[in-house]
Design a protein around this motif. Structure first.
Motif, mmCIF file in Angstrom:
data_model
loop_
_atom_site.group_PDB
_atom_site.id
_atom_site.type_symbol
_atom_site.label_atom_id
_atom_site.label_comp_id
_atom_site.label_asym_id
_atom_site.label_seq_id
_atom_site.Cartn_x
_atom_site.Cartn_y
_atom_site.Cartn_z
ATOM 1 N N ILE A 109 -17.776 -1.562 -1.533
ATOM 2 C CA ILE A 109 -16.839 -0.619 -2.157
ATOM 3 C C ILE A 109 -15.450 -0.906 -1.602
ATOM 4 O O ILE A 109 -15.176 -0.662 -0.421
ATOM 5 C CB ILE A 109 -17.214 0.846 -1.864
ATOM 6 C CG1 ILE A 109 -18.675 1.128 -2.265
ATOM 7 C CG2 ILE A 109 -16.262 1.792 -2.596
ATOM 8 C CD1 ILE A 109 -19.151 2.522 -1.876
ATOM 9 N N GLY A 110 -14.571 -1.448 -2.434
ATOM 10 C CA GLY A 110 -13.227 -1.799 -1.986
ATOM 11 C C GLY A 110 -12.162 -1.105 -2.806
ATOM 12 O O GLY A 110 -12.379 -0.777 -3.982
ATOM 13 N N LEU A 111 -11.018 -0.883 -2.207
ATOM 14 C CA LEU A 111 -9.863 -0.304 -2.901
ATOM 15 C C LEU A 111 -8.753 -1.336 -2.953
ATOM 16 O O LEU A 111 -8.371 -1.920 -1.926
ATOM 17 C CB LEU A 111 -9.361 0.955 -2.182
ATOM 18 C CG LEU A 111 -8.231 1.695 -2.905
ATOM 19 C CD1 LEU A 111 -8.761 2.443 -4.127
ATOM 20 C CD2 LEU A 111 -7.515 2.664 -1.967
ATOM 21 N N VAL A 112 -8.224 -1.561 -4.159
ATOM 22 C CA VAL A 112 -7.123 -2.504 -4.370
ATOM 23 C C VAL A 112 -5.860 -1.719 -4.691
ATOM 24 O O VAL A 112 -5.895 -0.764 -5.471
ATOM 25 C CB VAL A 112 -7.459 -3.470 -5.529
ATOM 26 C CG1 VAL A 112 -6.247 -4.316 -5.894
ATOM 27 C CG2 VAL A 112 -8.642 -4.357 -5.161
ATOM 28 N N ARG A 113 -4.759 -2.140 -4.072
ATOM 29 C CA ARG A 113 -3.459 -1.526 -4.362
ATOM 30 C C ARG A 113 -2.420 -2.640 -4.432
ATOM 31 O O ARG A 113 -2.331 -3.455 -3.516
ATOM 32 C CB ARG A 113 -3.071 -0.507 -3.288
ATOM 33 C CG ARG A 113 -1.741 0.210 -3.552
ATOM 34 C CD ARG A 113 -1.353 1.153 -2.409
ATOM 35 N NE ARG A 113 -2.304 2.240 -2.251
ATOM 36 C CZ ARG A 113 -2.981 2.499 -1.127
ATOM 37 N NH1 ARG A 113 -2.814 1.735 -0.057
ATOM 38 N NH2 ARG A 113 -3.814 3.522 -1.061
ATOM 39 N N GLY A 114 -1.666 -2.673 -5.518
ATOM 40 C CA GLY A 114 -0.649 -3.709 -5.644
ATOM 41 C C GLY A 114 -1.221 -5.111 -5.633
ATOM 42 O O GLY A 114 -0.589 -6.048 -5.130
ATOM 43 N N GLY A 115 -2.426 -5.280 -6.168
ATOM 44 C CA GLY A 115 -3.033 -6.594 -6.238
ATOM 45 C C GLY A 115 -3.665 -7.092 -4.956
ATOM 46 O O GLY A 115 -4.045 -8.264 -4.872
ATOM 47 N N ARG A 116 -3.818 -6.210 -3.953
ATOM 48 C CA ARG A 116 -4.395 -6.618 -2.664
ATOM 49 C C ARG A 116 -5.445 -5.601 -2.211
ATOM 50 O O ARG A 116 -5.246 -4.392 -2.355
ATOM 51 C CB ARG A 116 -3.302 -6.679 -1.588
ATOM 52 C CG ARG A 116 -2.240 -7.735 -1.846
ATOM 53 C CD ARG A 116 -2.716 -9.116 -1.476
ATOM 54 N NE ARG A 116 -2.933 -9.210 -0.024
ATOM 55 C CZ ARG A 116 -3.798 -10.048 0.545
ATOM 56 N NH1 ARG A 116 -4.543 -10.831 -0.196
ATOM 57 N NH2 ARG A 116 -3.922 -10.093 1.845
ATOM 58 N N VAL A 238 -2.511 -16.485 -1.397
ATOM 59 C CA VAL A 238 -3.190 -15.186 -1.342
ATOM 60 C C VAL A 238 -4.101 -15.024 -2.556
ATOM 61 O O VAL A 238 -3.731 -15.382 -3.676
ATOM 62 C CB VAL A 238 -2.143 -14.056 -1.302
ATOM 63 C CG1 VAL A 238 -2.794 -12.689 -1.447
ATOM 64 C CG2 VAL A 238 -1.337 -14.127 0.000
ATOM 65 N N MET A 239 -5.288 -14.498 -2.339
ATOM 66 C CA MET A 239 -6.193 -14.212 -3.450
ATOM 67 C C MET A 239 -5.627 -13.055 -4.279
ATOM 68 O O MET A 239 -5.460 -11.944 -3.759
ATOM 69 C CB MET A 239 -7.574 -13.825 -2.926
ATOM 70 C CG MET A 239 -8.540 -13.357 -4.009
ATOM 71 S SD MET A 239 -9.113 -14.695 -5.077
ATOM 72 C CE MET A 239 -10.353 -15.443 -4.007
ATOM 73 N N PRO A 240 -5.320 -13.288 -5.560
ATOM 74 C CA PRO A 240 -4.816 -12.199 -6.394
ATOM 75 C C PRO A 240 -5.961 -11.347 -6.948
ATOM 76 O O PRO A 240 -7.063 -11.847 -7.177
ATOM 77 C CB PRO A 240 -4.093 -12.933 -7.527
ATOM 78 C CG PRO A 240 -4.857 -14.221 -7.662
ATOM 79 C CD PRO A 240 -5.337 -14.575 -6.281
ATOM 80 N N TYR A 241 -5.690 -10.079 -7.154
ATOM 81 C CA TYR A 241 -6.672 -9.177 -7.754
ATOM 82 C C TYR A 241 -6.109 -8.600 -9.050
ATOM 83 O O TYR A 241 -4.902 -8.526 -9.225
ATOM 84 C CB TYR A 241 -7.062 -8.070 -6.783
ATOM 85 C CG TYR A 241 -8.050 -8.546 -5.737
ATOM 86 C CD1 TYR A 241 -9.411 -8.288 -5.884
ATOM 87 C CD2 TYR A 241 -7.633 -9.289 -4.635
ATOM 88 C CE1 TYR A 241 -10.329 -8.744 -4.944
ATOM 89 C CE2 TYR A 241 -8.537 -9.755 -3.698
ATOM 90 C CZ TYR A 241 -9.889 -9.474 -3.857
ATOM 91 O OH TYR A 241 -10.787 -9.943 -2.931
#
Length: 257
Positions: A109-116, A238-241
């Motif tokens: 369970i992850g949270l992404v903010r601003g593509g990270r 950087v890995m983009p999301y």
């Protein structure tokens, strides 16, 4: 507009739901289950669906303002527009491992903010381990011995411990990548456990050549980075999301330099 909890509170929520999902998966395992194939031929079980429903319902009830993107919903054609902030959920990362009785599968369970990825919780049902991490705070591991901070290590003198994929253990690109490096051993296992072992300082390197999805990597990447490690593209980028189709390019996980 409803307020968004702090990242510390959101991580607590993710950890709690990951633990509950892990318990639900083990209950399905004890009861017995069938293995089905999705349209992409990857396996899916009742445990995937039950765990995802538990997590998604919990996240949406607790924080309705944050969209949830979940693997089985996407597979079913239910795609939530992510926005700048969103959850990425893989309810059972390593279904092949689970289906064949191996212990290396996780709840992510992850949270992404601003593509990270900014925070993540990863549970390992078979071992009772739960890992958490967020930007600006130490990563941690919780198990039967309690909770403690974790951190990546510097490579030991005897050589690198390299985490490889069990499913792609014979990939010749592994040997090519490791040429010129002092390697103590290679461990081939499934799921996000590979990243967690680097994060907690018992392994050093994990090169990934074959495709993964964003819900596979967001949560363990957050834990890894909170522990001082990195997940980078082959060119060091950087890995983009938030990519179209959610598919990741190849990447490398490293501990301390």
């Amino acid at each position: 507009m409803p307020s968004i909890p702090t990242d510390a509170a959101l991580l607590d929520l993710a950890v709690s739901l990951a633990e509950r999902a892990a318990a639900a998966i083990l209950a399905v395992k004890r009861a017995g289950f069938a293995v089905e194939s999705k349209r992409d031929t990857s396996p899916v079980t009742e445990a995937d669906r039950i765990a995802e429903a538990l997590i998604v319902e919990g996240l949406r009830a607790a924080v309705p303002a944050i969209p949830v993107v979940a693997e089985e919903e996407v597979a079913a054609g239910i795609v939530t527009a992510p926005g700048d902030v969103y959850w990425l959920v893989d309810p059972l990362d390593g279904t092949r491992e689970f289906a064949t009785g191996r212990p290396h599968y996780t709840v992510n369970i992850g949270l992404v903010r601003g593509g990270r990825p900014v925070l993540g919780a990863v549970a390992v049902p078979e071992t009772g381990e739960v890992f958490g991490g967020r930007v600006g705070a130490p990563a941690f591991k919780r198990d039967a011995a309690g909770q403690r901070a974790i951190a990546v290590r510097r490579p030991p003198q005897e050589g690198l411990v390299v985490m490889g994929s069990r499913h792609y253990a014979g990939d010749p690109r592994i040997a090519e990548f490791l040429q010129g490096r002092k390697v103590a051993r290679i461990e081939n296992i499934g799921s996000a456990v590979k990243v967690l072992r680097v994060a907690e300082g018992v392994a050093d390197l994990h090169p990934r050549f074959v495709p993964t999805m964003e819900w596979d990597t967001a949560a363990p990447q957050a834990v890894l980075e909170a522990a001082g490690g990195s997940l980078r593209l082959w060119d060091g980028g950087v890995m983009p999301y938030g990519k179209p189709g959610w598919e990741n390019p190849p990447y490398v996980v490293t501990g301390a330099a």
